[in-house]
Design an enzyme around this catalytic site. Structure first.
Site, PDB file in Angstrom:
ATOM      1  N   ASP A  46     152.572  90.470   2.521  1.00  0.00           N
ATOM      2  CA  ASP A  46     153.696  89.824   1.839  1.00  0.00           C
ATOM      3  C   ASP A  46     153.161  88.981   0.695  1.00  0.00           C
ATOM      4  O   ASP A  46     152.220  88.195   0.893  1.00  0.00           O
ATOM      5  CB  ASP A  46     154.438  88.881   2.805  1.00  0.00           C
ATOM      6  CG  ASP A  46     155.412  89.628   3.704  1.00  0.00           C
ATOM      7  OD1 ASP A  46     155.505  90.852   3.599  1.00  0.00           O
ATOM      8  OD2 ASP A  46     156.091  88.956   4.512  1.00  0.00           O
ATOM      9  N   LYS A 103     161.862  93.873  -0.094  1.00  0.00           N
ATOM     10  CA  LYS A 103     162.851  93.793   0.983  1.00  0.00           C
ATOM     11  C   LYS A 103     164.258  93.722   0.427  1.00  0.00           C
ATOM     12  O   LYS A 103     164.506  93.093  -0.596  1.00  0.00           O
ATOM     13  CB  LYS A 103     162.600  92.530   1.819  1.00  0.00           C
ATOM     14  CG  LYS A 103     161.333  92.590   2.684  1.00  0.00           C
ATOM     15  CD  LYS A 103     161.218  91.313   3.499  1.00  0.00           C
ATOM     16  CE  LYS A 103     159.872  91.182   4.177  1.00  0.00           C
ATOM     17  NZ  LYS A 103     159.733  92.014   5.377  1.00  0.00           N
ATOM     18  N   GLY A 175     157.528  84.763  10.332  1.00  0.00           N
ATOM     19  CA  GLY A 175     157.363  83.398   9.835  1.00  0.00           C
ATOM     20  C   GLY A 175     156.981  82.381  10.883  1.00  0.00           C
ATOM     21  O   GLY A 175     157.158  81.189  10.682  1.00  0.00           O
ATOM     22  N   LYS A 187     154.706  96.821  23.051  1.00  0.00           N
ATOM     23  CA  LYS A 187     154.527  97.262  24.449  1.00  0.00           C
ATOM     24  C   LYS A 187     155.807  97.888  24.995  1.00  0.00           C
ATOM     25  O   LYS A 187     155.762  98.861  25.746  1.00  0.00           O
ATOM     26  CB  LYS A 187     154.102  96.078  25.320  1.00  0.00           C
ATOM     27  CG  LYS A 187     152.635  95.713  25.116  1.00  0.00           C
ATOM     28  CD  LYS A 187     152.170  94.731  26.161  1.00  0.00           C
ATOM     29  CE  LYS A 187     150.660  94.577  26.092  1.00  0.00           C
ATOM     30  NZ  LYS A 187     150.177  93.505  26.960  1.00  0.00           N
ATOM     31  N   GLY A 240     154.458  87.592  12.747  1.00  0.00           N
ATOM     32  CA  GLY A 240     153.666  86.545  13.381  1.00  0.00           C
ATOM     33  C   GLY A 240     152.165  86.759  13.377  1.00  0.00           C
ATOM     34  O   GLY A 240     151.429  85.972  13.973  1.00  0.00           O
ATOM     35  N   GLY A 261     152.802  88.692   7.046  1.00  0.00           N
ATOM     36  CA  GLY A 261     153.786  87.965   6.254  1.00  0.00           C
ATOM     37  C   GLY A 261     153.226  86.654   5.781  1.00  0.00           C
ATOM     38  O   GLY A 261     152.451  86.586   4.828  1.00  0.00           O
ATOM     39  N   SER A 262     153.581  85.594   6.482  1.00  0.00           N
ATOM     40  CA  SER A 262     153.177  84.251   6.058  1.00  0.00           C
ATOM     41  C   SER A 262     151.729  83.955   6.411  1.00  0.00           C
ATOM     42  O   SER A 262     151.143  83.015   5.876  1.00  0.00           O
ATOM     43  CB  SER A 262     154.068  83.228   6.747  1.00  0.00           C
ATOM     44  OG  SER A 262     155.388  83.700   6.820  1.00  0.00           O
TER      45      SER A 262
END
Lengths: 322, 206
Positions: A46, A103, A175, A187, A240, A261-262
């Site tokens: 990102d 996005k 995030g 899973k 995450g 992402g972050s």
């Protein structure tokens, strides 16, 4: 060879170009799913600026995803999160050689059309942004540009594929810097794949029909997926991921690649971390190399992270029941 | 005689090439195994190598990290057959320009004297399927799958052109090196993989 399960050969997004006595097809499932296959074993990062995109490319990212704000900042800012500025997307596309994704909001057909016009390489119909339609996702067969969608379970993944998604990623909880939800989602998908595979192997078609009804998808896609024993499209981990160890762990669970992402650009050791996550993704099955990658980062520089149980906004639930 | 064919499994669609090569071996009745390779140790055992599609910047950088780029170059120079697909074609070439950005600064194997342009047909929306022919290697009809594909604008004196599309060169060969801009591993037809397996067998026997 590519599995083409669930493909619609009558899709409006397929364009026939018969000029110059040549027969060209664009937007076919082979081209859309094939594009996602080229990203396998890679990291998609990102980014919000040209500078970040260039850091990502130099670190060995296979693609960048352009957002207005990183998911953790979307969380902090609140309000409505929309697709990124077109000018920034274009500037980034002109500064890197790797594919550029962006996005759009769930169900927002026109944000998606604009992104297709902007010539992004893939569109992420994403729960990180505020959904524009609570009951419908985009009918992605109408597009020539391929889509990636998030999923928390096999049924959600197959619904998205039947709508035309060319790639799936786990939703995780964006995030948060907390990998637990992504682990749960991959899973769950793997467990459900094992179950339908064993039903297929046992020849119990009646039970597959029951599952198709339960999943709210066609019997054909359930049968073909059961036969394959895996999703008919590439499946990445997302939501995450913050460290090389997170990336290697998710690869070991059978993911085809990683979205970060972050985790990178909200850390304080951006360049080292970007590189380290790429190395850990590539060499996930060599523990010594993962350790070397993990050593490149400093845990004191990681984003703080959030406990998913205390969150007010659970992005993963957006669009989940549709 | 048994052949060991490797597919570089750093990044990209290695698995699809493994499957296509296995089918090619079986259809030809040639004894051999196909393995995904990452390390110098694995690569040193190979009779032939496929460098698959993926992101050439990523594959190049990461194979530089673990020295596999070096051993691949040495083995190809000593005659090991190699098939470079899309990103693989880029890595084999001597000079690379990007369609938009111009000269790129990325690790290359520097083996094929071709002038290559990355993303030559445009971005993903412009990716296409079209029928192509490679008559000189007896594949008159082949479904070319071009995904953000490169093309070659010029070749050196000893490089043979296998196929063109729309005046752009999309497949070349020089002795033990084959490079194509399209993706034979994404379709059912394994004739190009068969041709490559036969080349490995021929060069191993000699």
């Amino acid at each position: 060879m590519l599995p083409l399960s669930g493909e619609r050969i009558d899709a409006k997004g397929i364009i026939k170009d018969e000029s110059d006595s040549m027969n060209i097809l664009r937007g076919t499932s082979t081209l859309k799913r094939g594009f996602a296959h080229m990203l396998k074993n890679g990291v998609i990062m990102d980014v919000t600026t040209v500078e970040q995109a260039q850091i990502a490319e130099e670190a060995g990212a296979v693609s960048v995803m352009v957002l207005d704000k990183l998911p953790s900042d979307v969380r902090k800012a609140g309000g409505v999160a929309r697709t990124a500025s077109i000018r920034i997307i274009e500037d980034i596309a002109d500064s890197v050689t790797i594919p550029v994704m962006a996005k759009c909001r769930i169900g927002h057909v026109y944000e998606a059309k604009i992104l297709q016009e902007t010539n992004v390489d893939m569109i992420d119909e994403s729960e990180v942004l505020t959904p524009a339609d609570e009951t419908h996702h985009i009918w992605k067969w109408d597009f020539t540009t391929p889509f990636v969608n998030g999923a928390r379970s096999l049924s959600e993944a197959l619904r998205r594929i039947e709508e035309g998604a060319a790639m799936i990623r786990t939703k995780g909880e964006p995030g948060t810097g907390n990998v637990a939800e992504a682990v749960t989602h991959i899973k769950k998908v793997n467990d459900e794949l094992r179950i339908i595979k064993s039903i297929y192997d046992s020849g119990d078609n009646q039970d597959l029909v029951r599952i198709a009804r339960d999943f709210k998808v066609s019997y054909d896609i359930v049968e073909e997926t059961a036969k394959l024993g895996r999703l008919p499209v590439v499946n990445f981990a997302a939501g995450g991921i913050a460290t090389p160890a997170d990336a290697a762990y998710l690869m070991s669970l059978g993911c085809d690649g990683i979205f970060v992402g972050s985790g990178i650009f909200n850390a304080n050791d951006v360049k080292e971390r970007a590189r380290a996550i790429v190395l850990a993704t590539t060499f996930w099955n060599e523990s010594d190399k993962v350790k070397e990658a993990q050593k490149m980062i400093d845990e004191r520089q990681s984003m703080l992270g959030l406990d998913v149980k205390t969150l007010e906004l659970r992005m993963q639930e957006r669009g989940g029941s549709a | 005689m048994s052949l060991t064919v490797g597919v570089l499994a750093i990044q990209g669609d290695a698995h699809e090439n493994i499957t296509s090569t296995q089918i090619a071996l079986k259809e030809l009745g040639i004894d051999g195994k196909v393995i995904g390779v990452k390390t110098t140790e694995d690569i040193s055992k190979l009779d032939g190598l496929i460098i698959p599609g993926g992101e050439s910047t990523t594959i190049g950088q990461l194979s530089l990290v673990n020295s596999s780029l070096k051993i691949i170059k040495e083995k190809i120079e000593r005659g090991m057959p190699v098939l470079g697909i899309c990103a693989g074609m880029i890595l084999l070439s001597k000079s690379v320009n990007d369609h938009v950005l111009g000269k790129t600064n990325q690790p290359l194997l520097n083996l094929l004297d071709i002038k290559l342009e990355r993303n030559s047909f445009g971005r993903q929306k412009e990716s296409f399927e079209a029928e192509i022919s490679m008559n000189s290697i007896n594949i008159p009809k082949f479904n070319g799958v071009f995904i953000r594909a490169p093309s070659v604008s010029d070749v050196g004196p000893d490089v043979e052109i296998l196929a063109k599309f729309n005046e752009k060169i999309i497949a070349v060969k020089k002795n033990n090196i084959i490079a194509v801009a399209f993706h034979p591993e994404l379709i059912q037809d394994v004739s190009l993989h068969k041709y490559f397996v036969n080349l490995i067998k021929k060069l191993k026997t000699n």
